[in-house]
Design a protein around this motif. Structure first.
Motif, short mmCIF file in Angstrom:
data_model
loop_
_atom_site.label_atom_id
_atom_site.label_comp_id
_atom_site.label_asym_id
_atom_site.label_seq_id
_atom_site.Cartn_x
_atom_site.Cartn_y
_atom_site.Cartn_z
N ARG A 133 0.81 -1.21 0.00
CA ARG A 133 0.00 0.00 0.00
C ARG A 133 0.86 1.27 0.00
O ARG A 133 1.67 1.44 -0.88
N ILE A 134 0.74 2.14 0.98
CA ILE A 134 1.45 3.41 0.93
C ILE A 134 2.96 3.21 0.93
O ILE A 134 3.72 3.99 0.35
N MET A 135 3.43 2.11 1.54
CA MET A 135 4.87 1.85 1.60
C MET A 135 5.42 1.35 0.27
O MET A 135 6.64 1.23 0.12
N SER A 136 4.54 1.07 -0.69
CA SER A 136 5.00 0.64 -2.01
C SER A 136 5.32 1.83 -2.92
O SER A 136 5.94 1.67 -3.97
N TYR A 137 4.90 3.02 -2.53
CA TYR A 137 5.18 4.23 -3.31
C TYR A 137 6.45 4.93 -2.84
O TYR A 137 7.10 5.63 -3.61
N CYS A 138 6.76 4.76 -1.57
CA CYS A 138 7.87 5.49 -0.96
C CYS A 138 8.31 4.75 0.29
O CYS A 138 7.48 4.28 1.05
N ARG A 139 9.62 4.64 0.49
CA ARG A 139 10.10 3.92 1.68
C ARG A 139 9.98 4.75 2.95
O ARG A 139 10.03 4.20 4.06
N ASN A 140 9.84 6.06 2.80
CA ASN A 140 9.79 6.94 3.97
C ASN A 140 8.68 7.98 3.85
O ASN A 140 8.95 9.18 3.87
N PRO A 141 7.43 7.56 3.73
CA PRO A 141 6.34 8.53 3.57
C PRO A 141 6.18 9.46 4.76
O PRO A 141 5.80 10.63 4.60
N THR A 142 6.45 8.95 5.97
CA THR A 142 6.34 9.81 7.16
C THR A 142 7.36 10.94 7.11
O THR A 142 7.04 12.10 7.38
N TYR A 143 8.60 10.60 6.76
CA TYR A 143 9.64 11.63 6.68
C TYR A 143 9.31 12.64 5.59
O TYR A 143 9.57 13.83 5.74
N PHE A 144 8.76 12.16 4.49
CA PHE A 144 8.37 13.08 3.42
C PHE A 144 7.31 14.05 3.92
O PHE A 144 7.38 15.26 3.66
N ALA A 145 6.32 13.52 4.66
CA ALA A 145 5.24 14.37 5.17
C ALA A 145 5.78 15.40 6.17
O ALA A 145 5.43 16.58 6.11
N VAL A 146 6.65 14.94 7.07
CA VAL A 146 7.20 15.84 8.08
C VAL A 146 8.05 16.93 7.43
O VAL A 146 8.08 18.08 7.91
N SER A 147 8.71 16.60 6.33
CA SER A 147 9.56 17.58 5.65
C SER A 147 8.77 18.71 4.99
O SER A 147 9.35 19.72 4.59
N THR A 148 7.46 18.53 4.88
CA THR A 148 6.63 19.57 4.27
C THR A 148 6.06 20.55 5.30
O THR A 148 5.38 21.51 4.92
#
Length: 229
Positions: A133-148
């Motif tokens: 699911r979401i982890m198949s698009y990006c290995r670090n979706p949480t870090y990406f979100a926090v970086s925004t």
């Protein structure tokens, strides 16, 4: 995804102290020792803090960047940068409400995916890889979100200072935090993790990181000029 302590958990220590029960033979004691060792190995996690695998927890690093930006905005003026059609407070408020909804949705989906594989997120023990699911698009979706968060706050408050500090957190994550996690996971899961890395980018888009890196020099120069100005 977040990991490594190279230290046994309390659970592992407790089981190790129990030892064999009265009347157990040598084989039973050996079986218990092997089981305890497996539990200890399965509950390793990253050491977070000074001298550890991750010297500064990502939330604290992000909070420091935002705090510096807000302090500079207070001391040196906001330095507005938004075009006229975004400047009205209601427009910025609606934008930030939508952003917050999307941010919380990402956090929820990541946490749910970790729970589906019985793995604790955010530097907890790792039992299985979360790759669907979401982890198949990006290995670090949480870090990406926090970086925004910094650029989102920069738009909400209409201040260049937060915009200048936007690259700080993603570059810290990319150079220090994520490599430590990847080293642990590569050792823990070997080929399974290598295959996952080959088919899934570290960030939501490699273009995003390359854009941040290419812009970091310009942002740094603008930041220095703003400080001196």
């Amino acid at each position: 995804i977040d990991r490594c302590s190279h230290r046994p958990s309390r659970r592992g220590k407790k089981q190790r102290k129990m030892g064999p029960l009265a009347g157990e033979n040598g084989t039973a004691w050996l079986n218990q020792s092997v089981a305890t060792a497996l539990i200890v190995n399965d509950t390793h996690s990253l050491v977070v803090g000074c001298g550890g695998d991750v010297p500064v927890p990502p939330p604290l690093a992000g909070a420091v960047a935002m705090g510096v930006g807000l302090l500079l905005a207070r001391l040196r003026g906001r330095r507005p940068f938004l075009p006229d059609f975004i400047k009205p407070v209601p427009v910025r408020g609606v934008f930030f409400a939508l952003y917050t909804t999307a941010f919380l949705r990402v956090i929820y989906l990541v946490t749910k995916e970790f729970r589906n594989v019985d793995t604790k997120p955010y530097f907890g023990p790792v039992s299985q890889l979360a790759t669907e699911r979401i982890m198949s698009y990006c290995r670090n979706p949480t870090y990406f979100a926090v970086s925004t968060i910094c650029p989102a706050l920069a738009i909400l408050l209409n201040t260049q200072w937060l915009l200048y500090l936007t690259p700080a957190l993603p570059l810290y994550l990319d150079k220090i935090v994520i490599p430590a996690e990847e080293a642990y996971l590569a050792e823990r899961f070997s080929k399974r993790y290598k295959d996952y890395c080959e088919r899934t980018p570290r960030w939501c888009s490699r273009f995003v990181l390359s854009l941040l890196k290419s812009a970091s020099g310009q942002i740094k120069n603008a930041f220095i000029q703003a400080l001196l100005g």
